[in-house]
Write an enzyme that holds these catalytic residues in place. Structure first.
Site: not given
Ligand code: BG6
Length: 482
Positions: A51, A240, A329
């Site tokens: 935008r 993941h 986290k």
């Molecule tokens: C993302 C999540 O998809 O993956 C994040 O939203 C997370 O919260 C991240 O930190 C982790 O990715 P990587 O590649 O750093 O392991």
């Protein structure tokens, strides 16, 4: 070992949300690195769209600034940077109106791969898909790339799939789970299906249990709103960790082709047992710095920043072998590891004093990518037959040589796969829906019970209850080592 670069045909790539964090931090640096590798022909076009009203040069300045930060090594070559920027253009455009679309249409090249990257919030996926169609920008060679989160639950994921399906075929939709683009995640498939050694043992007869850990030391700074609505279950487990579980548990596909691989992954998700409430632990970090609730500015938040759970893949291969998953986290270290814990030898010829010894295959996804196999040997020296477990350790960086120490980032591979038209590393619509169908009842159960996550210390390994989850089964988590 020299890495091979397979050239791609000319393409146009439009990045919606091109001034946003993901585009600047991940997508554009990934494109630049691929450009520097010599993979592209001369006439590639990258068009930023957002935008904000910039002219082309102002946008190029923004891109250059990001590349200096996120692709610093490649930026040392000033000619490469300026040559890349020559290929970058910009169109101010509004996803929710007609503004800017005619200009975009003028810039696109006829008769070549045309990819539209939706690096925007999910509420714009539908309008963007609609506008691409209504402004007649969709050709046979058009692909759209959709970022996560793909829905918030099964219902929203279904609605999203239906919206996209109104305008594009499944073969044109690339749903990103960036874990699938990680070098070592693909190595899971190579290790399993490229070696004779593991497959005969890869089942409940020999594997006691499997541990999948994705530990992060970072918090959620800068993403508080999104995260507090999502939590670890939606943010990490549904996608993941689920993908990692699929790659570990799936049957060998007949070939390494998109639907063959995704069919097998889907079968795993559909075979997952629902999770009993006492087989799942939620946590929220506190102490040592601001607590989760302080970070999100909500003193009553019950969103989890940590999940540990036990589930089963109910099929012939895995009946009786639990899968333990955990992610969180602000943990003690950043460490993603899959541990395949083999059973004890059926009978110890060395007697009870020799203790219990079981093999462990550890697949380290990040950092320090590699594989370790813990084997039992005789402790050296006199004193009888004392046994000790030692690692057979392979670090990929050491084994493959210095030129492979810096493997391509997940986004480099994934964006190039979009251009090549290879969907193997992207999630199919039915896969995403199946993952939500498994996740939804877990979250609904928490809501119905008014579940409150257990506090855990920042910098620790997570809540004590996660240890208990294992202990009750007579097992232990392997350490979280950086
Ligand atoms: C993302 C999540 O998809 O993956 C994040 O939203 C997370 O919260 C991240 O930190 C982790 O990715 P990587 O590649 O750093 O392991």
């Amino acid at each position: 070992m020299v890495s091979r670069v397979i050239p791609v045909d000319p393409f146009d790539l439009v990045i919606f949300g091109s001034t946003g964090d993901l585009a600047q931090r991940k997508i554009l640096p990934a494109l630049f690195r691929r450009f520097c590798s010599g993979q592209w022909p001369d006439d590639v076009q990258i068009i930023g769209a957002a935008r904000a009203v910039y002219d082309r040069d102002a946008f190029r300045d923004i891109v250059a600034e990001s590349l200096r930060t996120y692709a610093a090594k490649q930026c040392q070559d000033a000619d490469a940077l300026s040559s890349f920027l020559q290929r970058v253009d910009y169109v101010p455009l509004d996803a929710l109106s007609d503004e800017g679309w005619d200009l975009l249409a003028e810039k696109l090249t006829v008769d070549r791969v045309r990819a539209f990257y939706f690096s925007v919030g999910p509420r714009l996926f539908g309008p963007l898909a609609e506008s691409i169609k209504s402004h007649k920008l969709a050709t046979k060679q058009t692909r759209i790339v959709v970022e996560k989160p793909f829905g918030h639950d099964l219902e929203s994921a279904r609605a999203l799939n239906a919206t996209l399906a109104r305008h594009f075929t499944e073969g044109q939709i690339y749903r990103i789970d960036h874990y699938l683009g990680k070098e070592t995640v693909q190595n899971l498939m190579a290790v399993r299906f490229g070696n004779m050694l593991f497959e005969p043992l890869w089942n409940s007869q020999y594997v006691d249990h499997i541990q999948i850990t994705v530990a992060e030391s970072v918090g959620i700074d800068g993403r508080e709103d999104y995260y507090d609505r999502a939590g670890a279950m939606r943010d990490m487990v549904q996608n993941h960790l689920m993908q990692l579980l699929c790659l570990i548990a799936m049957e060998p596909p007949a070939k390494f082709d998109p639907d063959a691989v995704r069919d097998e992954k889907l079968k795993v998700i559909r075979a997952l047992d629902s999770v009993e409430p006492h087989h799942i632990v939620r946590g929220q970090f506190e102490g040592d710095g601001p607590s989760y609730r302080e970070v999100v500015g909500n003193p009553r938040s019950t969103t989890e920043s940590y999940v540990a759970l036990k589930t089963h893949v109910s099929n012939w291969r895995w009946a009786g072998t639990p899968f333990y998953l955990r992610t969180g986290k602000r943990l003690v270290a950043r460490s993603s590891v899959i541990n395949v814990m083999f059973k004890d030898a059926p009978h110890s010829i060395f007697g009870a004093d020799a203790g219990r010894h079981a093999n462990v295959l550890s697949i380290r996804l990040q950092p320090n990518e590699g594989i370790t196999l813990k084997v039992t040997i005789k402790e050296p020296g006199p004193g009888g037959m004392r046994l000790v477990d030692v690692p057979l350790d392979m670090s990929f960086a050491e084994a493959l040589g210095p030129e492979n120490q810096d493997p391509p980032d997940a986004y480099e591979r994934l964006v190039m796969d979009v251009i090549r038209g290879n969907q193997t590393l992207f999630m199919r619509g039915d896969e995403v829906e199946a993952a939500w169908a498994w996740t939804d009842p877990i979250i609904a159960g928490w809501q119905a019970r008014g579940d409150v996550p257990k506090p855990y210390e920042s910098g620790s390994t997570g809540p004590g209850d996660a240890e208990l989850l294992m202990k009750r089964d007579g097992r232990r988590w392997q350490g979280i080592n950086p």
